[in-house]
Design a protein around this motif. Structure first.
Motif, PDB file in Angstrom:
ATOM      1  N   VAL A  10       6.257   7.924 -10.378  1.00 50.90           N
ATOM      2  CA  VAL A  10       5.669   7.757  -9.054  1.00 50.90           C
ATOM      3  C   VAL A  10       4.391   6.957  -9.225  1.00 50.90           C
ATOM      4  O   VAL A  10       3.503   7.343  -9.992  1.00 50.90           O
ATOM      5  N   LEU A  11       4.330   5.819  -8.535  1.00 52.61           N
ATOM      6  CA  LEU A  11       3.134   4.980  -8.576  1.00 52.61           C
ATOM      7  C   LEU A  11       2.554   4.897  -7.167  1.00 52.61           C
ATOM      8  O   LEU A  11       3.190   4.364  -6.262  1.00 52.61           O
ATOM      9  N   ASP A  12       1.369   5.430  -7.006  1.00 51.04           N
ATOM     10  CA  ASP A  12       0.673   5.429  -5.725  1.00 51.04           C
ATOM     11  C   ASP A  12      -0.248   4.218  -5.702  1.00 51.04           C
ATOM     12  O   ASP A  12      -1.194   4.130  -6.494  1.00 51.04           O
ATOM     13  N   ALA A  13       0.011   3.279  -4.789  1.00 48.39           N
ATOM     14  CA  ALA A  13      -0.769   2.044  -4.724  1.00 48.39           C
ATOM     15  C   ALA A  13      -2.260   2.305  -4.562  1.00 48.39           C
ATOM     16  O   ALA A  13      -3.085   1.542  -5.075  1.00 48.39           O
ATOM     17  N   GLY A  26       0.795  -1.223   0.000  1.00 49.96           N
ATOM     18  CA  GLY A  26       0.000   0.000   0.000  1.00 49.96           C
ATOM     19  C   GLY A  26       0.825   1.269   0.000  1.00 49.96           C
ATOM     20  O   GLY A  26       0.327   2.343   0.322  1.00 49.96           O
ATOM     21  N   LYS A  27       2.080   1.172  -0.382  1.00 51.45           N
ATOM     22  CA  LYS A  27       2.994   2.311  -0.368  1.00 51.45           C
ATOM     23  C   LYS A  27       3.065   2.978  -1.742  1.00 51.45           C
ATOM     24  O   LYS A  27       2.553   2.478  -2.732  1.00 51.45           O
ATOM     25  N   THR A  28       3.762   4.089  -1.788  1.00 49.55           N
ATOM     26  CA  THR A  28       4.030   4.789  -3.039  1.00 49.55           C
ATOM     27  C   THR A  28       5.419   4.385  -3.524  1.00 49.55           C
ATOM     28  O   THR A  28       6.378   4.409  -2.763  1.00 49.55           O
ATOM     29  N   LEU A  29       5.505   4.008  -4.779  1.00 46.52           N
ATOM     30  CA  LEU A  29       6.753   3.558  -5.387  1.00 46.52           C
ATOM     31  C   LEU A  29       7.331   4.676  -6.247  1.00 46.52           C
ATOM     32  O   LEU A  29       6.619   5.276  -7.053  1.00 46.52           O
ATOM     33  N   VAL A  30       8.608   4.960  -6.077  1.00 43.60           N
ATOM     34  CA  VAL A  30       9.309   5.964  -6.881  1.00 43.60           C
ATOM     35  C   VAL A  30      10.456   5.257  -7.592  1.00 43.60           C
ATOM     36  O   VAL A  30      11.306   4.641  -6.947  1.00 43.60           O
TER      37      VAL A  30
END
Length: 94
Positions: free
Chosen positions: A31-34, A16-20
């Motif tokens: 930036v991918l926001d779950a 559930g985190k944001t991936l950079v």
């Protein structure tokens, strides 16, 4: 984006985190926001094509909070922590 980081990137979204992730040629970041991606799209989202389609492109001047930083390595010396990396034929030792 490196294929060897696929499982780590996928785990970030499942948590559930944001991936950079850096864009190719270091042109900025994806930036991918779950919370904004359907869970059945996570596996696609962490591929290069998925990041281009589902990720937000941001520049180096974008401020964001980072909780965890993961970097890929070809090898790590367990005694010294010295890291060997190879990116686009540019080898480095840290």
């Amino acid at each position: 984006p490196q294929d060897r980081m696929f499982r780590v990137r996928l785990a970030v979204l499942w948590a559930g985190k944001t991936l950079v992730v850096p864009q190719p040629e270091l042109q900025g970041f994806y930036v991918l926001d779950a919370s904004k991606i359907r869970s059945d799209e996570y596996q696609y989202a962490v591929t290069t094509a998925g990041m281009e389609k589902l990720g937000e492109r941001v520049g180096f001047d974008t401020e964001m909070k980072v909780d965890l930083f993961v970097i890929g390595s070809a090898a790590v010396n367990p005694s010294t922590g010295c890291r060997l990396s190879a990116v686009k034929a540019l080898e480095e030792v840290e």
